[in-house]
Design a protein around this motif. Structure first.
Motif, PDB file in Angstrom:
ATOM      1  N   LEU A  31       0.763  -1.135  -0.158  1.00 11.24           N
ATOM      2  CA  LEU A  31       0.141  -0.011  -0.026  1.00 11.24           C
ATOM      3  C   LEU A  31       0.944   1.331  -0.106  1.00 11.24           C
ATOM      4  CD1 LEU A  31      -2.594  -1.169   2.621  1.00 11.24           C
ATOM      5  CD2 LEU A  31      -3.031  -1.001  -0.051  1.00 11.24           C
ATOM      6  N   VAL A  32       1.882   1.259   0.833  1.00 10.69           N
ATOM      7  CA  VAL A  32       2.928   2.255   0.781  1.00 10.69           C
ATOM      8  C   VAL A  32       3.361   2.707  -0.262  1.00 10.69           C
ATOM      9  CG1 VAL A  32       5.028   3.101   1.648  1.00 10.69           C
ATOM     10  CG2 VAL A  32       3.227   2.148   3.469  1.00 10.69           C
ATOM     11  N   ASP A  33       3.943   1.434  -1.083  1.00 10.36           N
ATOM     12  CA  ASP A  33       4.697   1.624  -2.318  1.00 10.36           C
ATOM     13  C   ASP A  33       3.735   2.093  -3.533  1.00 10.36           C
ATOM     14  OD1 ASP A  33       6.725   1.194  -1.151  1.00 10.36           O
ATOM     15  OD2 ASP A  33       7.125  -0.997  -2.002  1.00 10.36           O
ATOM     16  N   GLU A  34       2.495   1.374  -3.607  1.00  8.52           N
ATOM     17  CA  GLU A  34       1.430   1.606  -4.686  1.00  8.52           C
ATOM     18  C   GLU A  34       0.818   3.084  -4.700  1.00  8.52           C
ATOM     19  OE1 GLU A  34       0.718  -0.411  -7.519  1.00  8.52           O
ATOM     20  OE2 GLU A  34       2.684  -1.366  -6.554  1.00  8.52           O
ATOM     21  N   PHE A  35       0.596   3.563  -3.373  1.00  9.23           N
ATOM     22  CA  PHE A  35      -0.123   4.673  -3.580  1.00  9.23           C
ATOM     23  C   PHE A  35       0.861   6.131  -3.010  1.00  9.23           C
ATOM     24  CE2 PHE A  35      -3.237   1.512  -2.856  1.00  9.23           C
ATOM     25  CZ  PHE A  35      -4.476   1.931  -3.844  1.00  9.23           C
ATOM     26  N   ASP A  38       3.667   8.914   1.761  1.00  9.45           N
ATOM     27  CA  ASP A  38       4.893   9.487   2.387  1.00  9.45           C
ATOM     28  C   ASP A  38       4.812  10.475   3.541  1.00  9.45           C
ATOM     29  OD1 ASP A  38       3.212  11.509   1.273  1.00  9.45           O
ATOM     30  OD2 ASP A  38       4.814  12.189  -0.081  1.00  9.45           O
ATOM     31  N   GLY A  39       3.885  10.083   4.371  1.00 12.82           N
ATOM     32  CA  GLY A  39       3.572  11.060   5.490  1.00 12.82           C
ATOM     33  C   GLY A  39       2.697  12.246   5.324  1.00 12.82           C
ATOM     34  N   ARG A  63      -2.619  12.549   8.856  1.00 13.40           N
ATOM     35  CA  ARG A  63      -4.022  12.244   9.662  1.00 13.40           C
ATOM     36  C   ARG A  63      -4.413  10.926   9.010  1.00 13.40           C
ATOM     37  NH1 ARG A  63      -7.157  16.192   8.731  1.00 13.40           N
ATOM     38  NH2 ARG A  63      -7.046  17.309  10.762  1.00 13.40           N
ATOM     39  N   THR A  64      -4.899  10.056  10.162  1.00 15.79           N
ATOM     40  CA  THR A  64      -5.492   8.758   9.670  1.00 15.79           C
ATOM     41  C   THR A  64      -6.930   8.717  10.260  1.00 15.79           C
ATOM     42  OG1 THR A  64      -3.319   7.713   9.231  1.00 15.79           O
ATOM     43  CG2 THR A  64      -5.384   6.108   9.259  1.00 15.79           C
ATOM     44  N   VAL A  65      -8.014   8.332   9.708  1.00 17.21           N
ATOM     45  CA  VAL A  65      -9.323   8.446  10.388  1.00 17.21           C
ATOM     46  C   VAL A  65      -9.737   7.213  10.412  1.00 17.21           C
ATOM     47  CG1 VAL A  65     -11.510   9.408   9.964  1.00 17.21           C
ATOM     48  CG2 VAL A  65      -9.519  10.738   9.579  1.00 17.21           C
TER      49      VAL A  65
END
Length: 130
Positions: A31-35, A38-39, A63-65
């Motif tokens: 998920l980090v790579d594909e999307f 980057d914070g 922010r993560t909801v």
């Protein structure tokens, strides 16, 4: 959820947190790579349950909801997150429709993980990606 009633997951939060498998690091890395996480930006986790996916993604956004209709799930998510203390997470007990009325955030990534039973996913996905 009209078919199952509003109390379908009442009392289940502790069991979800204790016995549901965690998401593997390879999934988070994908998920980090594909999307290009980057914070920066926001991540939304619909039907977050006890926050298993939400907290795993919290370090990759401003922010993560996490949203869930079962208040006990949100309470368990808050408890777990307070122990882990990673990232900025906003927890919301209610529906996506209720949340968006007062929160106009845009999201870089939306996850629904194992919660397709939770909502009218087609209507929400259509709205999110309109």
């Amino acid at each position: 959820m009209k078919t199952y009633g509003h109390n379908l997951f009442k009392g289940a939060a502790g069991y979800y947190a204790a016995y549901r498998p965690v998401y593997p690091s390879t999934l988070i890395r994908t998920l980090v790579d594909e999307f290009s996480l980057d914070g920066e930006g926001n991540i939304l986790d619909l039907g977050c349950g006890p926050g298993t996916m939400t907290v795993r993604l919290a370090d990759w956004a401003e922010r993560t909801v996490g949203i869930d209709t079962e208040p006990e799930m949100i309470q368990e998510a808050e408890r777990i997150h307070s122990m882990i203390r990673n990232g900025h997470v906003e927890w919301f007990a209610g529906t996506w429709a209720e949340y968006k009325m007062t929160n106009p955030h845009r999201f870089k990534l939306v996850t629904i993980a194992k919660a397709f039973h939770w909502m009218d996913r087609d209507a929400i996905l259509e709205e999110l990606y309109d």
